[in-house]
Design an enzyme around this catalytic site. Sequence first.
Site, PDB file in Angstrom:
ATOM      1  N   ALA A  21       0.802  -1.228   0.000  1.00 40.91           N
ATOM      2  CA  ALA A  21       0.000   0.000   0.000  1.00 40.91           C
ATOM      3  C   ALA A  21       0.828   1.268   0.000  1.00 40.91           C
ATOM      4  CB  ALA A  21      -0.931   0.002   1.210  1.00 40.91           C
ATOM      5  N   GLY A  26      -1.592  -0.285  -5.084  1.00 38.50           N
ATOM      6  CA  GLY A  26      -1.938  -0.529  -3.686  1.00 38.50           C
ATOM      7  C   GLY A  26      -2.260   0.757  -2.946  1.00 38.50           C
ATOM      8  N   TYR A 173       8.134 -14.276 -13.593  1.00 39.25           N
ATOM      9  CA  TYR A 173       7.106 -13.351 -13.107  1.00 39.25           C
ATOM     10  C   TYR A 173       5.719 -13.841 -13.515  1.00 39.25           C
ATOM     11  CZ  TYR A 173       4.165  -9.204 -12.758  1.00 39.25           C
ATOM     12  OH  TYR A 173       3.138  -8.347 -12.470  1.00 39.25           O
TER      13      TYR A 173
END
Length: 326
Positions: A21, A26, A173
């Site tokens: 965040a 986020g 990834y």
Amino acid sequence: MNWSVAHIPDQAGRIALVTGASGGVGRETARVLAARGAHVVLACRNAERGRAVASWIGGSTEVLELDLASLDSVRRAAGRVRDRHGRLDLLVNNAAVMLPPHRHTHDGFEVHLGVNHLGHFALTGLLLDLMTGVAGSRVVTVSSLAHRVGLGSFSTDRARSASGAAAAPVTAYGRSKLANLLFARQLQHRLAAAGAATVSIAAHPGLSPTGLWHGDFPAALRPVVTAGLRWLAQPADAAALPSLRAATDPQVPGGAYLGPARRFESRGAPVPASSSRVSRDRAAQVRLWDLSEELTGVRYAFPAAPATAGPPAQVCPVTGRTGRTP
């Protein structure tokens, strides 16, 4: 419906935890939830950055130090949440790394799989009993368009080897983002089988030029990435919309997968998204789940949903009904 933040119902009285965040998608997810009245736990690897974001967001927030590259840190963070809160309404598994310079987590896992999937798998398992009795509670797991290039099977050897990530980092990834989607769907199967109040939903942000894109891309790919972002990308506030809709729209059922509507799902309002066939394979979901419990030592306390024979089932993101994929 061209869904936007204006459609988010009042979130007052709800407790939300958002990983990653301190920046990008986020941060925008946390900002909007707080603006709608939720108490937001900003779970960040860098607590100082988290506090700066909390101050910028305002509203009701707290900062939780969380390093998803360390299972010890995950357990400490989960313990702090349990000490402070008797329940959790929303868990947004957003944090991720992409092509970082280091190759292993503190626990010896390949870094993409370790941070993006195993850390979130452990965190969710350690907090889930705070959610399963809470009406309207949701686990939102953020995947990626890159899940389609997540080639290769999941195994203990591959989870602990960084050689594949060094040779093919984009594939590594993508494999971690495929793991996110497999996890989200298997979690929904198990929650439904247990009759839990909680649902599991997946989302992807499309493309957005956030800090995630500052990784060590292979030289041959850098011009392509730059040009692609220029044409396809959207700002972080728009990229957060799929996660926000997954977290707050009561019409979105468990098992749904949301992403942007336009330009190959790279930008636009959040709508039901497409996904690879393997991401819908129930047997693959179960295999990854069993491996994740083995690697993290975190075991979920509800009965397993059995794998089905034949073509994999798919939950319609609009109706919530189960059907067969083509």
